[in-house]
Design a protein around this motif. Sequence first.
Motif, mmCIF file in Angstrom:
data_model
loop_
_atom_site.group_PDB
_atom_site.id
_atom_site.type_symbol
_atom_site.label_atom_id
_atom_site.label_comp_id
_atom_site.label_asym_id
_atom_site.label_seq_id
_atom_site.Cartn_x
_atom_site.Cartn_y
_atom_site.Cartn_z
ATOM 1 N N ALA A 24 0.824 -1.217 0.000
ATOM 2 C CA ALA A 24 0.000 0.000 0.000
ATOM 3 C C ALA A 24 0.859 1.269 0.000
ATOM 4 N N GLY A 25 2.187 1.115 -0.020
ATOM 5 C CA GLY A 25 3.064 2.281 -0.128
ATOM 6 C C GLY A 25 3.573 2.813 1.199
ATOM 7 N N HIS A 26 3.349 2.046 2.287
ATOM 8 C CA HIS A 26 3.851 2.483 3.593
ATOM 9 C C HIS A 26 5.254 1.922 3.841
ATOM 10 N N LEU A 27 5.845 2.361 4.946
ATOM 11 C CA LEU A 27 7.199 1.911 5.294
ATOM 12 C C LEU A 27 7.138 0.838 6.382
ATOM 13 N N VAL A 28 8.032 -0.126 6.297
ATOM 14 C CA VAL A 28 8.120 -1.166 7.328
ATOM 15 C C VAL A 28 9.578 -1.296 7.754
ATOM 16 N N ALA A 29 9.837 -1.030 9.030
ATOM 17 C CA ALA A 29 11.185 -1.288 9.563
ATOM 18 C C ALA A 29 11.217 -2.747 9.993
ATOM 19 N N PHE A 30 12.298 -3.435 9.679
ATOM 20 C CA PHE A 30 12.349 -4.870 9.966
ATOM 21 C C PHE A 30 13.746 -5.295 10.403
ATOM 22 N N PRO A 31 13.792 -6.405 11.194
ATOM 23 C CA PRO A 31 15.102 -6.868 11.659
ATOM 24 C C PRO A 31 15.889 -7.515 10.538
ATOM 25 N N THR A 32 17.195 -7.331 10.532
ATOM 26 C CA THR A 32 18.062 -8.200 9.730
ATOM 27 C C THR A 32 19.219 -8.590 10.650
ATOM 28 N N GLU A 33 20.012 -9.555 10.223
ATOM 29 C CA GLU A 33 21.112 -10.018 11.063
ATOM 30 C C GLU A 33 22.214 -8.967 11.186
ATOM 31 N N THR A 34 22.250 -8.004 10.247
ATOM 32 C CA THR A 34 23.300 -6.973 10.348
ATOM 33 C C THR A 34 22.807 -5.839 11.245
ATOM 34 N N VAL A 35 21.836 -5.060 10.730
ATOM 35 C CA VAL A 35 21.207 -3.968 11.482
ATOM 36 C C VAL A 35 19.752 -3.914 11.003
ATOM 37 N N TYR A 36 18.901 -3.153 11.694
ATOM 38 C CA TYR A 36 17.512 -3.041 11.237
ATOM 39 C C TYR A 36 17.430 -2.185 9.980
ATOM 40 N N GLY A 37 16.513 -2.569 9.073
ATOM 41 C CA GLY A 37 16.327 -1.831 7.828
ATOM 42 C C GLY A 37 15.012 -1.068 7.835
ATOM 43 N N LEU A 38 14.954 -0.014 7.021
ATOM 44 C CA LEU A 38 13.702 0.744 6.844
ATOM 45 C C LEU A 38 13.233 0.486 5.413
ATOM 46 N N GLY A 39 12.206 -0.357 5.272
ATOM 47 C CA GLY A 39 11.854 -0.880 3.961
ATOM 48 C C GLY A 39 10.701 -0.168 3.269
ATOM 49 N N ALA A 40 10.758 -0.204 1.933
ATOM 50 C CA ALA A 40 9.651 0.259 1.086
ATOM 51 C C ALA A 40 9.620 -0.614 -0.168
ATOM 52 N N ASP A 41 8.503 -0.575 -0.862
ATOM 53 C CA ASP A 41 8.372 -1.278 -2.143
ATOM 54 C C ASP A 41 9.410 -0.715 -3.119
ATOM 55 N N ALA A 42 10.318 -1.575 -3.582
ATOM 56 C CA ALA A 42 11.423 -1.113 -4.427
ATOM 57 C C ALA A 42 10.963 -0.629 -5.801
ATOM 58 N N ARG A 43 9.684 -0.846 -6.132
ATOM 59 C CA ARG A 43 9.203 -0.363 -7.432
ATOM 60 C C ARG A 43 8.245 0.816 -7.277
ATOM 61 N N ASN A 44 8.124 1.331 -6.068
ATOM 62 C CA ASN A 44 7.190 2.439 -5.829
ATOM 63 C C ASN A 44 7.964 3.727 -5.506
ATOM 64 N N PRO A 45 8.100 4.630 -6.499
ATOM 65 C CA PRO A 45 8.949 5.818 -6.287
ATOM 66 C C PRO A 45 8.441 6.720 -5.155
ATOM 67 N N ILE A 46 7.151 6.734 -4.923
ATOM 68 C CA ILE A 46 6.631 7.627 -3.864
ATOM 69 C C ILE A 46 6.988 7.064 -2.491
ATOM 70 N N ALA A 47 6.833 5.732 -2.352
ATOM 71 C CA ALA A 47 7.192 5.095 -1.074
ATOM 72 C C ALA A 47 8.695 5.245 -0.813
ATOM 73 N N VAL A 48 9.488 5.053 -1.869
ATOM 74 C CA VAL A 48 10.945 5.148 -1.705
ATOM 75 C C VAL A 48 11.348 6.579 -1.337
ATOM 76 N N LYS A 49 10.639 7.549 -1.907
ATOM 77 C CA LYS A 49 10.941 8.948 -1.587
ATOM 78 C C LYS A 49 10.756 9.193 -0.082
ATOM 79 N N ARG A 50 9.751 8.506 0.492
ATOM 80 C CA ARG A 50 9.544 8.692 1.940
ATOM 81 C C ARG A 50 10.725 8.163 2.757
ATOM 82 N N ILE A 51 11.362 7.100 2.283
ATOM 83 C CA ILE A 51 12.555 6.607 3.007
ATOM 84 C C ILE A 51 13.572 7.744 3.138
ATOM 85 N N TYR A 52 13.794 8.447 2.026
ATOM 86 C CA TYR A 52 14.798 9.529 2.039
ATOM 87 C C TYR A 52 14.384 10.645 2.985
ATOM 88 N N GLU A 53 13.059 10.927 2.994
ATOM 89 C CA GLU A 53 12.582 11.998 3.887
ATOM 90 C C GLU A 53 12.748 11.582 5.345
#
Length: 326
Positions: A24-53
């Motif tokens: 739906a274009g929202h952000l999901v922070a999730f655990p990884t074995e290295t550090v936690y990531g802040l995820g978005a749909d890699a094909r959704n430019p609007i969602a990805v723009k929010r990561i940068y913001e």
Amino acid sequence: MSNSPILSNCSAESIQDAAAALKAGHLVAFPTETVYGLGADARNPIAVKRIYEVKGRPSDHPLIVHISSIDQLDKWASEIPEYAIALGRRFWPGPMTLILKRTSLAGDFITGGQDTVGLRVPSDPIALELISEFERISNSAIAAPSANRFGQVSPTSSMDVIEELEEFLTQFDIVLGGAVSSVGIESTIIDATQKVPTILRPGAITPEMINSELKTSVKFVNENSDLRFSGSFPNHYSPRAKVILDVVPSYGQGLVALYGIETPDGVVRLASPSDSTEYAQCIYRAMRTADQIGLKQIVFFQPPNIGIGLAIRERLQKSAMGRKKY
Ligand code: TXA
Ligand code: MG
């Protein structure tokens, strides 16, 4: 209604909800074995723009696309050299990112306009389940940087993510709770677009491990490279406290040093890792603790320069350059 993000457990149902939120274009922070990531749909430019913001990060700084298995590699990458396949087979799922020529699926808004894309299969079971579920419902993958503000310390627990980003997330975003990151520092990044692989950022997949797999000598990036790789910016991994390396600590300072090294009177011992693996697990936690209890300086005794020690020293040396305002 509160504007806070949803802090979710990691049941199968929560993971499905999180995948749906990504779709739906929202952000999901999730655990990884290295550090936690802040995820978005890699094909959704609007969602990805929010990561940068949310991160406060310059938009020409590329993101890693997280995929569920090496079988997904062809979707995102082309002209894949043999050695990259060998590395993927050997070290994925795990703390390694490969930079490869992109396919048209990886848009400029992911790659910072470069013709390459960073790809990683993380090993954390929650991360893998989330990515698999998201791939299943979307035919996409998850673009994710570390879930910290630009230049600051990467989070290694869901509470760290909340502390770092809560004020920038909305009630539609999700923070998936999970284990404390077992590696503790970001993945090894390898440029796999040339004849010989080049390490852009050291990590838990060490040069020794890569060399022994490929029977060649991996190169290290030249500081003057025009690649926009991690840590090529002047400050990184910086807590508020000043980081000082390899001096005898004095009263009121924090100290991180290998177990067996004594703590002088009046010094706050933040961690006593018994080896370099434990050292990597605790550096970002120690930096956060120092800030939480208001220490002004932290002294780190660097571990030996072999294995993962190389990556720890690189992070500590960047931290010691201090925090700069953007
Ligand atoms: O362990 C990790 O790699 C974590 C977890 C969440 O996967 N992610 C992470 O992402 O550390 P980030 O964005 O904080 O750092 C990744 C770095 C970026 O700074 C970027 O410079 C580099 O990877 N990178 C990504 N794509 C690249 C590309 N196409 N060429 C060169 N460098 C790239
Ligand atoms: Mg980062």
